[in-house]
Design a protein around this motif. Structure first.
Motif, short mmCIF file in Angstrom:
data_model
loop_
_atom_site.label_atom_id
_atom_site.label_comp_id
_atom_site.label_asym_id
_atom_site.label_seq_id
_atom_site.Cartn_x
_atom_site.Cartn_y
_atom_site.Cartn_z
N VAL A 148 -5.20 -11.08 -1.94
CA VAL A 148 -5.12 -9.74 -2.51
C VAL A 148 -5.10 -9.89 -4.03
O VAL A 148 -4.28 -10.61 -4.58
CB VAL A 148 -3.85 -9.00 -2.05
CG1 VAL A 148 -3.76 -7.62 -2.69
CG2 VAL A 148 -3.83 -8.88 -0.53
N ASN A 203 -7.79 -5.85 -9.28
CA ASN A 203 -9.21 -5.84 -9.56
C ASN A 203 -9.62 -4.44 -10.02
O ASN A 203 -9.86 -3.55 -9.22
CB ASN A 203 -10.00 -6.24 -8.30
CG ASN A 203 -11.48 -6.43 -8.58
OD1 ASN A 203 -11.90 -6.54 -9.74
ND2 ASN A 203 -12.28 -6.48 -7.54
N LYS A 260 0.82 -1.22 0.00
CA LYS A 260 0.00 0.00 0.00
C LYS A 260 0.85 1.27 0.00
O LYS A 260 0.54 2.25 0.68
CB LYS A 260 -0.96 0.01 1.21
CG LYS A 260 -1.94 -1.14 1.20
CD LYS A 260 -2.90 -1.07 2.39
CE LYS A 260 -3.90 -2.22 2.36
NZ LYS A 260 -4.84 -2.17 3.50
N THR A 311 -6.10 5.57 -6.23
CA THR A 311 -5.55 5.06 -4.99
C THR A 311 -5.44 3.53 -5.03
O THR A 311 -5.94 2.87 -5.95
CB THR A 311 -6.45 5.46 -3.81
OG1 THR A 311 -7.74 4.85 -3.98
CG2 THR A 311 -6.61 6.97 -3.74
N ASN A 312 -4.81 3.00 -3.99
CA ASN A 312 -4.61 1.56 -3.88
C ASN A 312 -5.94 0.80 -3.91
O ASN A 312 -6.05 -0.25 -4.55
CB ASN A 312 -3.85 1.25 -2.59
CG ASN A 312 -3.40 -0.20 -2.51
OD1 ASN A 312 -4.15 -1.06 -2.08
ND2 ASN A 312 -2.18 -0.46 -2.92
N SER A 313 -6.95 1.35 -3.25
CA SER A 313 -8.25 0.67 -3.19
C SER A 313 -8.95 0.62 -4.53
O SER A 313 -9.87 -0.17 -4.74
CB SER A 313 -9.15 1.36 -2.15
OG SER A 313 -9.37 2.71 -2.50
N ASP A 314 -8.53 1.48 -5.48
CA ASP A 314 -9.10 1.45 -6.83
C ASP A 314 -8.45 0.37 -7.70
O ASP A 314 -8.94 0.08 -8.79
CB ASP A 314 -8.90 2.81 -7.52
CG ASP A 314 -9.68 3.92 -6.84
OD1 ASP A 314 -10.83 3.69 -6.47
OD2 ASP A 314 -9.10 5.01 -6.67
N VAL A 352 -6.64 -2.71 -6.17
CA VAL A 352 -6.65 -4.05 -5.58
C VAL A 352 -7.83 -4.20 -4.63
O VAL A 352 -8.38 -3.22 -4.12
CB VAL A 352 -5.34 -4.35 -4.82
CG1 VAL A 352 -4.15 -4.32 -5.76
CG2 VAL A 352 -5.13 -3.39 -3.67
N SER A 353 -8.20 -5.44 -4.39
CA SER A 353 -9.24 -5.76 -3.41
C SER A 353 -8.92 -7.10 -2.80
O SER A 353 -8.12 -7.88 -3.34
CB SER A 353 -10.62 -5.78 -4.07
OG SER A 353 -10.66 -6.76 -5.10
N VAL A 354 -9.53 -7.38 -1.66
CA VAL A 354 -9.32 -8.66 -0.98
C VAL A 354 -10.53 -9.54 -1.24
O VAL A 354 -11.65 -9.21 -0.86
CB VAL A 354 -9.11 -8.46 0.53
CG1 VAL A 354 -8.92 -9.81 1.22
CG2 VAL A 354 -7.90 -7.57 0.79
#
Length: 403
Positions: free
Chosen positions: A318, A321, A229, A306-309, A311-313
């Motif tokens: 991980v 996505n 991250k 951002t990172n959340s855009d 990858v996802s869990v």
């Protein structure tokens, strides 16, 4: 204070012991004969061993997700997926490779000018175009077979034996089991299993420096930064891009009609600038000139995501996505002079940087801890990462903070 230090050291040492994978087993033939000297290694690492006279082997590696490859001359290689197991016992049966390659790859090869031209194309694509590529050598080039499909203009390569590659820029001797290689004007794909060894016991300063250069801005570096991250602080800027049809390019139907015109008329197509369309020949020439334009163009529509855009869990893994494509720009290292594209599909906004795109072909894909994806062929790349290619490959256990 001393007691606390000893306890802390013991805790770390114990943790390290329990964070290893120990894998042991036996390699034998289809007739149940032990295969002494079989090569067993974790793909894309520097960790491997040979089976003893009883076909037995034992390996250790840090906990993680790996492909364990077992190979023996004259037999089909076997690949076993190792997924966070602390202890694994396996018995591996190998079968003769008589039917491994089709008749195209096993027929007698003529090492003529055509073969040499194909080899040149292969090496240029496989090793890439950087300075490091000039220092990569295949020791057994004549084990490579080529097939060219004139309809799709696709060059396919096969290897009857693992390729032995010396990378004098990074200081590695690499055994590479080529699984897939195809190259045409629109797409380049290669995939295989690698085992890395240092060319010498003691590393040259040049190799240590070049390995860090190869790591900086690489796919491995980018994927590791996503897991941690911290892709922004590691020097990556990521933008979201969309792909749209290129209206400047003629339709496939118009291109077919233009080709048919030249075939019927007996005229020869020559690329030239047409200012005014006076004749049918001018129109057909103009269409074929524009046929070389890309079918699609990329458009930037979201900057600095951002990172959340990205990858996802999912299912405790991980995963990459995202929809459409990403433009990944590494801003802490310049492109090499030989990389002529000073802009990247019209999207590159930061000079003296390295720009690549990444697209998911089959939906979300798991990122493993060492900075690789579970299924490499499900991720499509363009740009600087393709330019670097195999000449910049590093083993999964490479640590940029250690010599």
């Amino acid at each position: 204070m001393k007691t606390k230090f000893l306890f802390f050291f013991a805790f770390i040492y114990t943790s390290l012991l329990f964070s290893q994978i120990v894998i042991e087993g036996k390699v034998f033939s289809n007739t149940n004969e032990p295969l002494e000297g079989a090569f067993i290694y974790f793909s894309n690492t520097s960790i491997g061993t040979l089976a003893n006279s009883n076909g037995e082997f034992r390996l250790k590696i840090k906990e993680g997700n790996y492909d364990l490859v077992v190979s023996y001359l004259g037999f089909k290689s076997s690949m076993i997926k190792v997924r966070n197991s602390s202890l694994l016992n396996v018995n591996v049966k190998l079968y003769p490779s008589n039917d491994l390659l089709d008749e195209v790859t096993v027929k007698k090869v003529v090492y003529d000018q055509k073969w040499r031209d194909n080899l040149l194309r292969f090496k240029k694509a496989f090793f890439g175009g950087t300075k490091f590529a000039d220092e990569c050598f295949i020791l057994n080039e004549k084990d490579i077979r080529f097939e060219f499909d004139s309809k799709t203009k696709t060059l396919t390569a096969f290897a009857r034996k693992p390729l032995l590659i010396e990378n004098h820029a990074l200081g590695y001797l690499i055994t590479y089991d080529l699984v897939d290689f195809s190259l045409n004007d629109n797409k380049f794909v290669f995939h295989g299993y690698s085992q890395f060894k240092n060319l010498k016991k003691y590393l040259k300063k040049k190799w240590i420096k070049n390995r860090k250069i190869a790591y900086n801005g690489s796919r491995m570096h980018f994927f590791r930064s996503l897991l941690n991250k911290n892709h922004e602080s590691e020097g990556f800027r990521v933008d979201h891009i969309k792909r749209a049809k290129n209206n400047e390019r003629p339709s496939d139907e118009k291109i077919r009609k233009a080709e048919a015109y030249f075939e019927k008329s007996g005229e020869t197509y020559t690329q030239k600038k047409i200012k005014l369309l006076r004749t049918a020949l001018d129109s057909a020439t103009n269409v074929l000139n524009k046929a070389k334009l890309p079918k699609y163009r990329d458009y930037l529509y979201q900057r600095n995501i951002t990172n959340s855009d990205i990858v996802s869990v999912l299912d405790s893994n991980v995963k990459l996505n995202f929809k459409n494509s990403l433009l990944v720009t590494y801003i802490q290292e310049k492109e090499e002079e030989t990389y002529r594209k000073r802009t990247f599909n019209g999207l590159k906004e930061i000079d003296n940087s390295q720009a690549s795109t990444i697209m998911l072909l089959e939906g979300p894909v798991t990122i493993f801890p060492f900075g690789v994806v579970e299924k490499p062929t499900s991720v499509y790349n363009k740009g600087y990462w393709i330019f670097e290619a195999f000449a910049h490959s590093l083993p999964l256990d490479y640590d940029p903070y250690k010599n």
